[in-house]
Design an enzyme around this catalytic site. Sequence first.
Site, short mmCIF file in Angstrom:
data_model
loop_
_atom_site.label_atom_id
_atom_site.label_comp_id
_atom_site.label_asym_id
_atom_site.label_seq_id
_atom_site.Cartn_x
_atom_site.Cartn_y
_atom_site.Cartn_z
CD GLU A 45 15.06 -5.39 -1.74
OE1 GLU A 45 14.70 -5.64 -2.82
OE2 GLU A 45 15.16 -6.26 -0.95
CG ASP A 52 -1.89 5.59 -1.34
OD1 ASP A 52 -1.15 4.92 -1.64
OD2 ASP A 52 -1.84 6.18 -0.23
#
Length: 174
Positions: A45, A52
Amino acid sequence: MTDDRAALSRVNRWPKLAAAIGATAAIITGTTVTKWESGGQQHLEAYHGAADAPGIWTICDGDTLNVKPGDRETSAGCAVRVDKRLVSFVAPVLKAAPTLKGHPYQLAASISLAYNIGAANFATSTVARRFRAGDWVGACTAFAMWNRANGKVVPGLVNRRTDEIKICLTELPK
């Protein structure tokens, strides 16, 4: 499962990538990317980025291309999706560093890096410049420069770059 059957299973997961760069490089690249992008746990999903990549919608093994909130995928769909995305980095990486052709470990590490930082960033990087100059060790160690997000060192990126450097330093050309 024997080692040969396990290796064949991994190649079958990335058939287009294996056709583009060879089985060895495909196994190394695919395994490295899935390890670092999802920790081996696919995200079926869409989710809202990682440390990051905050704010960037992501799915499967770090795929960000055309991902929208609410997107869902199957495990098989993720394998196809990531295979296609990794293949899309082969030509730009080889264009930026043609010396990588025929060097599966260095090519695999470079595709993993480009998948994470983008093909354009790879093309203008010290890594690519050093590969083009034939400085194999210098190119591999330059991966470590890509350890920041939003100006801050990210431990996960440090660890990923360390893994990519180890791969890159394997069977260096003479």
